[in-house]
Design an enzyme around this catalytic site. Structure first.
Site, short mmCIF file in Angstrom:
data_model
loop_
_atom_site.label_atom_id
_atom_site.label_comp_id
_atom_site.label_asym_id
_atom_site.label_seq_id
_atom_site.Cartn_x
_atom_site.Cartn_y
_atom_site.Cartn_z
N ARG A 273 -18.08 -156.53 -46.50
CA ARG A 273 -18.75 -155.39 -47.14
C ARG A 273 -18.42 -155.33 -48.63
O ARG A 273 -19.25 -154.96 -49.45
CB ARG A 273 -18.37 -154.09 -46.43
CG ARG A 273 -19.01 -153.99 -45.05
CD ARG A 273 -18.30 -153.00 -44.17
NE ARG A 273 -18.53 -151.63 -44.58
CZ ARG A 273 -17.73 -150.62 -44.26
NH1 ARG A 273 -16.64 -150.82 -43.56
NH2 ARG A 273 -18.03 -149.42 -44.65
N LYS B 62 -16.87 -141.73 -50.91
CA LYS B 62 -18.20 -141.14 -51.18
C LYS B 62 -18.56 -140.08 -50.14
O LYS B 62 -19.00 -138.99 -50.48
CB LYS B 62 -19.29 -142.23 -51.17
CG LYS B 62 -19.07 -143.34 -52.17
CD LYS B 62 -20.20 -144.37 -52.13
CE LYS B 62 -20.34 -145.13 -50.83
NZ LYS B 62 -19.32 -146.17 -50.57
N ARG C 294 -9.01 -144.53 -41.85
CA ARG C 294 -10.26 -143.85 -41.48
C ARG C 294 -10.62 -144.18 -40.03
O ARG C 294 -10.99 -143.31 -39.26
CB ARG C 294 -11.40 -144.26 -42.42
CG ARG C 294 -12.76 -143.74 -41.98
CD ARG C 294 -13.77 -143.77 -43.09
NE ARG C 294 -14.35 -145.08 -43.30
CZ ARG C 294 -15.20 -145.38 -44.28
NH1 ARG C 294 -15.53 -144.46 -45.15
NH2 ARG C 294 -15.69 -146.58 -44.40
N ARG D 96 -16.59 -146.79 -35.41
CA ARG D 96 -17.45 -147.62 -36.26
C ARG D 96 -16.99 -149.05 -36.14
O ARG D 96 -15.88 -149.39 -36.53
CB ARG D 96 -17.32 -147.17 -37.72
CG ARG D 96 -18.18 -146.01 -38.08
CD ARG D 96 -18.04 -145.68 -39.55
NE ARG D 96 -18.46 -146.75 -40.45
CZ ARG D 96 -18.63 -146.57 -41.75
NH1 ARG D 96 -18.42 -145.39 -42.30
NH2 ARG D 96 -19.01 -147.57 -42.51
N ARG E 144 -28.37 -149.09 -52.82
CA ARG E 144 -27.36 -150.13 -52.66
C ARG E 144 -27.84 -151.47 -53.19
O ARG E 144 -27.08 -152.45 -53.15
CB ARG E 144 -27.05 -150.28 -51.18
CG ARG E 144 -25.61 -149.97 -50.78
CD ARG E 144 -25.52 -150.12 -49.28
NE ARG E 144 -24.20 -150.09 -48.76
CZ ARG E 144 -23.61 -149.00 -48.24
NH1 ARG E 144 -24.23 -147.85 -48.27
NH2 ARG E 144 -22.40 -149.08 -47.73
P1 ADP Z 1 -19.40 -146.95 -46.51
O1 ADP Z 1 -19.59 -145.61 -47.12
O2 ADP Z 1 -18.11 -147.10 -45.80
O3 ADP Z 1 -19.67 -148.06 -47.46
P2 ADP Z 1 -21.93 -146.56 -45.13
O4 ADP Z 1 -21.79 -145.60 -44.03
O5 ADP Z 1 -22.55 -146.07 -46.38
O6 ADP Z 1 -20.48 -147.15 -45.37
O7 ADP Z 1 -22.76 -147.85 -44.66
C1 ADP Z 1 -22.44 -148.58 -43.50
C2 ADP Z 1 -23.39 -149.75 -43.34
O8 ADP Z 1 -24.75 -149.26 -43.17
C3 ADP Z 1 -23.50 -150.73 -44.50
O9 ADP Z 1 -22.48 -151.71 -44.47
C4 ADP Z 1 -24.91 -151.31 -44.29
O10 ADP Z 1 -24.93 -152.26 -43.25
C5 ADP Z 1 -25.70 -150.10 -43.81
N1 ADP Z 1 -26.31 -149.35 -44.94
C6 ADP Z 1 -26.02 -148.07 -45.32
N2 ADP Z 1 -26.74 -147.71 -46.39
C7 ADP Z 1 -27.51 -148.78 -46.71
C8 ADP Z 1 -28.45 -149.07 -47.75
N3 ADP Z 1 -28.74 -148.15 -48.69
N4 ADP Z 1 -29.03 -150.29 -47.78
C9 ADP Z 1 -28.75 -151.22 -46.86
N5 ADP Z 1 -27.87 -151.04 -45.86
C10 ADP Z 1 -27.25 -149.84 -45.78
#
Ligand code: ADP
Length: 192
Positions: free
Chosen positions: A146, A13, A127, A135, A88
């Site tokens: 996750r 994404k 990554r 991270r 999410r």
């Molecule tokens: P990825 O794209 O690898 O799934 P993100 O960078 O989008 O990871 O998200 C990393 C973490 O940040 C998530 O596992 C969560 O803990 C938090 N997070 C990000 N966006 C949201 C959201 N919309 N709602 C709740 N938690 C979020």
């Protein structure tokens, strides 16, 4: 234009959102990047979010919605907004709809990036090795959590958007360029 990119962690994404921003001038709103930024700056929000993120859990809806509300300001949508990592949860999706309705806007496309979950661990490890930003959630152990959260809390928003007729699916296992061109086909040669 408002586009949502959906998919499990490691689906690509962020990569595609960055490309849409560079190529088409979209504004990228990544809730994950916003939270990591807050952690880097050592804000109260960052302190609160870090342990939740490191555990692979979701940050509270109300916190996320406040962050989005602040940034989804009038005018952004003229260039195009790409939402990456948000919504999410069903609550986030419903609240986003309410926010957009108030702004007399709507979602143009929800693009689900489908991937082979057996391959995600390899992608996440790669990554983590290539990224400059450390991270703590990019480990194989946290990935499992996750993924569970993705299936339990995020996947239910897919039918929500399918019913609205806004959902398209792309095969996220193709090359970055092929995924990019599939996304371009969906959004239809959008230029600013
Ligand atoms: P990825 O794209 O690898 O799934 P993100 O960078 O989008 O990871 O998200 C990393 C973490 O940040 C998530 O596992 C969560 O803990 C938090 N997070 C990000 N966006 C949201 C959201 N919309 N709602 C709740 N938690 C979020």
């Amino acid at each position: 234009m408002i586009v949502i990119l959906l998919g499990p962690p490691g689906a690509g994404k962020g990569t595609q959102a960055t490309r849409l921003m560079d190529k088409h001038g979209f504004v990228q709103l990544s809730t994950g990047d916003m939270l990591r930024d807050a952690i880097a700056k050592g804000t109260e929000l960052g302190k609160k979010a870090k342990s939740i993120m490191d555990a692979g859990k979701l940050v509270e809806d109300s916190i996320i919605l406040d962050m989005i509300r602040e940034r989804l300001v009038d005018g952004n949508h003229k260039k195009g907004v790409i939402l990456d990592g948000f919504p999410r949860t069903l609550t986030q999706a419903e609240e986003l709809d309410a926010m957009l309705t108030e702004m007399e806007l709507g979602i143009d496309h929800v693009i689900e990036m489908q991937v082979d979950e057996q391959m995600l661990a390899d992608r996440i490890v790669k990554r983590a090795a290539e990224s400059e930003q450390v991270r703590d959630d990019d480990t194989v152990e946290v990935l499992q959590q996750r993924l569970k959260v993705y299936h339990d809390s995020t996947a239910p928003i897919i039918p929500y958007y399918r019913v609205k007729g806004a959902l398209s699916v792309v095969d996220g296992m193709q090359t970055i360029e092929s995924v990019a061109s599939a996304i371009d086909d969906i959004i239809g040669g959008w230029e600013v």
